[in-house]
Design an enzyme around this catalytic site. Structure first.
Site, PDB file in Angstrom:
ATOM      1  NE  ARG A  42      -3.728  -0.050   2.451  1.00 56.41           N
ATOM      2  CZ  ARG A  42      -4.809  -0.176   3.086  1.00 56.41           C
ATOM      3  NH1 ARG A  42      -4.960   0.400   4.276  1.00 56.41           N
ATOM      4  NH2 ARG A  42      -5.840  -1.060   2.840  1.00 56.41           N
ATOM      5  CE  LYS A  78      -1.990  -5.594   2.012  1.00 55.45           C
ATOM      6  NZ  LYS A  78      -3.174  -6.071   1.363  1.00 55.45           N
ATOM      7  N   GLY A 178     -15.447   4.600  -2.126  1.00 52.34           N
ATOM      8  CA  GLY A 178     -14.170   4.517  -3.192  1.00 52.34           C
ATOM      9  C   GLY A 178     -14.334   3.845  -4.301  1.00 52.34           C
ATOM     10  CG  MET A 242      -8.481   5.130   3.776  1.00 58.98           C
ATOM     11  SD  MET A 242      -6.824   4.394   3.659  1.00 58.98           S
ATOM     12  CE  MET A 242      -6.061   4.342   5.276  1.00 58.98           C
TER      13      MET A 242
HETATM   14  N1  LIG Z   1      -6.464  -4.171  -5.306  1.00 59.98           N
HETATM   15  C1  LIG Z   1      -6.831  -5.325  -4.786  1.00 59.98           C
HETATM   16  O1  LIG Z   1      -6.832  -6.474  -5.383  1.00 59.98           O
HETATM   17  C2  LIG Z   1      -7.301  -5.546  -3.336  1.00 59.98           C
HETATM   18  C3  LIG Z   1      -7.842  -4.527  -2.571  1.00 59.98           C
HETATM   19  N2  LIG Z   1      -7.901  -4.607  -1.369  1.00 59.98           N
HETATM   20  C4  LIG Z   1      -8.333  -3.553  -0.644  1.00 59.98           C
HETATM   21  O2  LIG Z   1      -9.788  -2.725  -1.068  1.00 59.98           O
HETATM   22  C5  LIG Z   1      -9.596  -1.519  -0.850  1.00 59.98           C
HETATM   23  C6  LIG Z   1      -9.533  -0.628  -2.222  1.00 59.98           C
HETATM   24  O3  LIG Z   1      -8.326  -1.166  -3.120  1.00 59.98           O
HETATM   25  P1  LIG Z   1      -7.947  -0.499  -4.638  1.00 59.98           P
HETATM   26  O4  LIG Z   1      -9.181  -0.488  -5.275  1.00 59.98           O
HETATM   27  O5  LIG Z   1      -6.860  -1.462  -5.002  1.00 59.98           O
HETATM   28  O6  LIG Z   1      -7.335   0.621  -4.010  1.00 59.98           O
HETATM   29  P2  LIG Z   1      -7.152   2.034  -5.083  1.00 59.98           P
HETATM   30  O7  LIG Z   1      -6.023   2.995  -4.360  1.00 59.98           O
HETATM   31  O8  LIG Z   1      -7.174   1.626  -6.321  1.00 59.98           O
HETATM   32  O9  LIG Z   1      -8.859   2.841  -4.866  1.00 59.98           O
HETATM   33  C7  LIG Z   1      -8.974   3.458  -3.491  1.00 59.98           C
HETATM   34  C8  LIG Z   1     -10.103   4.597  -3.790  1.00 59.98           C
HETATM   35  O10 LIG Z   1     -10.424   4.857  -2.649  1.00 59.98           O
HETATM   36  C9  LIG Z   1     -10.438   6.531  -2.611  1.00 59.98           C
HETATM   37  N3  LIG Z   1     -10.651   7.017  -1.296  1.00 59.98           N
HETATM   38  C10 LIG Z   1      -9.449   7.138  -0.356  1.00 59.98           C
HETATM   39  N4  LIG Z   1      -9.545   7.379   0.830  1.00 59.98           N
HETATM   40  C11 LIG Z   1     -11.244   7.950   0.572  1.00 59.98           C
HETATM   41  C12 LIG Z   1     -12.271   8.417   1.519  1.00 59.98           C
HETATM   42  N5  LIG Z   1     -11.971   8.643   2.694  1.00 59.98           N
HETATM   43  N6  LIG Z   1     -13.481   8.470   1.035  1.00 59.98           N
HETATM   44  C13 LIG Z   1     -13.681   7.902  -0.244  1.00 59.98           C
HETATM   45  N7  LIG Z   1     -12.813   7.510  -0.976  1.00 59.98           N
HETATM   46  C14 LIG Z   1     -11.514   7.312  -0.630  1.00 59.98           C
HETATM   47  C15 LIG Z   1      -9.211   6.918  -3.623  1.00 59.98           C
HETATM   48  O11 LIG Z   1      -9.164   8.108  -3.964  1.00 59.98           O
HETATM   49  C16 LIG Z   1      -9.711   5.832  -4.341  1.00 59.98           C
HETATM   50  O12 LIG Z   1     -10.088   6.156  -5.733  1.00 59.98           O
HETATM   51  C17 LIG Z   1      -8.315  -1.203   0.242  1.00 59.98           C
HETATM   52  O13 LIG Z   1      -8.701  -1.230   1.531  1.00 59.98           O
HETATM   53  C18 LIG Z   1      -7.405  -2.477  -0.521  1.00 59.98           C
HETATM   54  O14 LIG Z   1      -6.543  -2.645   0.709  1.00 59.98           O
HETATM   55  C19 LIG Z   1      -8.161  -6.024  -0.755  1.00 59.98           C
HETATM   56  C20 LIG Z   1      -7.819  -7.160  -1.567  1.00 59.98           C
HETATM   57  C21 LIG Z   1      -7.336  -7.033  -2.803  1.00 59.98           C
HETATM   58  O1  LIG Z   2      -4.346  -8.466  -4.305  1.00 57.89           O
HETATM   59  C1  LIG Z   2      -2.922  -8.486  -4.093  1.00 57.89           C
HETATM   60  O2  LIG Z   2      -2.212  -8.116  -5.225  1.00 57.89           O
HETATM   61  C2  LIG Z   2      -2.425  -9.464  -3.097  1.00 57.89           C
HETATM   62  C3  LIG Z   2      -3.599  -9.716  -2.113  1.00 57.89           C
HETATM   63  C4  LIG Z   2      -3.565  -8.588  -1.014  1.00 57.89           C
HETATM   64  O3  LIG Z   2      -2.789  -7.971  -0.546  1.00 57.89           O
HETATM   65  C5  LIG Z   2      -4.899  -8.279  -0.231  1.00 57.89           C
HETATM   66  O4  LIG Z   2      -5.592  -9.260  -0.440  1.00 57.89           O
HETATM   67  O5  LIG Z   2      -4.970  -7.412   0.536  1.00 57.89           O
END
Ligand SMILES: NC(=O)C1=CN([C@@H]2O[C@H](COP(=O)(O)OP(=O)(O)OC[C@H]3O[C@@H](n4cnc5c(N)ncnc54)[C@H](O)[C@@H]3O)[C@@H](O)[C@H]2O)C=CC1
Ligand SMILES: O=C(O)CCC(=O)C(=O)O
Length: 368
Positions: A42, A78, A178, A242
């Site tokens: 992250r 992580k 998000g 978040m």
């Molecule tokens: N990318 C993945 O494959 C995985 C993601 N996750 C979790 O899912 C969540 C989202 O991940 P991604 O989509 O990859 O991240 P990302 O960074 O692509 O998207 C996050 C979005 O949330 C927005 N954001 C941040 N703070 C905010 C707030 N206070 N209110 C509204 N919007 C806000 C950001 O501007 C961004 O558009 C995270 O918690 C991540 O750890 C969990 C497992 C796998």
């Molecule tokens: O999605 C990934 O790349 C790894 C898995 C991971 O970090 C998660 O599930 O939070």
């Protein structure tokens, strides 16, 4: 607090510092009992190192449970990079990060998470092979947020089945927090399938994109401010930003019947699972619902196969229904039911790992 007290549940925590590139990162390995640690990286402008450490410790512990639940032979790890993903990224920074990952020598594999993209890790890949989730052209399995979003959709269907006895997600409303890599894909799917959305993001570009999409489809969408998303009269709340967003301030505002999203560590504290239950809100444990990305990157390390990933991601539907049933029959929260399932599995697998069953030279053999 004594640092060793703070990390007492973890095997290893590595602080990574590179003045030349500005890299400040922390890698946390919670457990390698089931295999080498695996978990995304992250990037976030943490207010303090303490905040970053707290986040990476919680996230890496969650990965141990996620790996056990998804039945992949990896452990929990992580990484976090302290910095603003919109301003502080550079190829050199990710190469420096890659060097630190390499220095751990195969105990930790990593890829994208919030604030990072597959392209960032192409630079890290030049320094280490312990990188997952880059595009197919670089030998990876591609963006892991695709199966993560699919897993969220299976989780929504299982929840709909438990609440309304149907997998059909149409005709209901959803509040999405998000609209990044995961949230946008979930929002797009729901719009295409006849749902109404309440959405929020702190990034205006992300909002414009989904509003444009909804317009093209003539679908219902309402954009609200960040702090208004909790009180929307939707059927299901989908947190995709978040962690810690289910807490004492937000629970009283919730009007939904369920919370099902991709964000890691949604409950600020475990007791918030009890408060949700008392309020009659069904909570889908985050590490069950968001395992699609993990399933894909773990699969990639054996040799990627999209059909197999989809099949394993689909299993989220039944896992979640089983957890809902177990929680109900035992009078415990859904988080307690999920944790119990994972802890039993980790214990059983650890016993199995201690059983010597192959004919290779034992690694502890003394050389004369
Ligand atoms: N990318 C993945 O494959 C995985 C993601 N996750 C979790 O899912 C969540 C989202 O991940 P991604 O989509 O990859 O991240 P990302 O960074 O692509 O998207 C996050 C979005 O949330 C927005 N954001 C941040 N703070 C905010 C707030 N206070 N209110 C509204 N919007 C806000 C950001 O501007 C961004 O558009 C995270 O918690 C991540 O750890 C969990 C497992 C796998
Ligand atoms: O999605 C990934 O790349 C790894 C898995 C991971 O970090 C998660 O599930 O939070």
């Amino acid at each position: 607090m004594d640092m060793f007290e703070q990390i007492r549940e973890h095997e290893q925590v590595v602080f990574c510092n590179d003045e030349a590139t500005g890299l400040k990162a922390i890698i946390a390995i919670h457990s390698t009992r089931l295999g080498p640690a695996l978990g995304g990286c992250r990037m976030y402008p943490y207010k303090s190192v303490d905040d970053a450490l707290e986040d990476v410790l919680r996230l890496s512990k969650g990965m141990t449970y996620k790996c056990a639940a998804a039945d992949v032979d990896f452990g929990g790890g992580k990484a976090v990079i302290i910095g603003d993903p919109t301003k502080d990224k550079s190829p050199e920074l990710f190469r420096a990060f890659g060097q630190f990952v390499e220095s751990i020598q195969g105990r930790f594999y990593t890829g994208t998470d919030m604030g990072t993209d597959p392209e960032d890790f192409v630079h890290a890949l030049k320094e280490t092979n312990c990188i997952v989730g880059v595009d197919e052209v670089y030998g990876g399995s591609g963006d892991s947020s695709v199966p993560t979003a699919q897993g969220v959709i299976f989780g929504l269907q299982a929840t709909s089945k438990a609440l309304w006895d149907t997998d059909d997600l149409s005709g209901k409303s959803y509040a999405i927090q998000g609209l990044g890599k995961v949230g946008y894909k979930v929002a797009e799917y729901l719009l295409e399938n006849g749902a109404d959305l309440y959405v929020t993001d702190i990034n205006q570009k992300a909002i414009d994109q989904i509003v444009q999409k909804a317009k093209e489809m003539g679908a219902g969408i309402k954009v609200v401010n960040s702090d208004e998303i909790y009180s929307q009269p939707a059927d299901i709340f989908i947190p995709c930003a978040m962690g810690g967003i289910i807490n004492d301030e937000t629970i009283p505002q919730l009007q939904v019947k369920a919370v099902v999203g991709s964000a890691n560590n949604q409950l600020k504290e475990e007791r918030h699972g009890h408060i949700l239950q008392e309020k009659g809100i069904l909570y889908a444990p985050d590490y069950i619902v968001n395992a699609g990305g993990l399933i894909q990157v773990a699969d990639e390390l054996y040799s990627p196969n999209k059909e197999r990933v989809l099949k394993k991601t689909k299993a989220i539907y039944n896992s979640l229904l089983n957890i809902y049933r177990q929680a109900e029959s035992e009078g415990i929260t859904t988080v307690e039911a999920a944790n119990k399932f994972c802890e039993n599995r980790i214990e059983a697998r650890t016993r199995r790992n201690s059983f010597f069953s192959h004919m290779k030279r034992p690694k502890w053999a003394v050389r004369m």
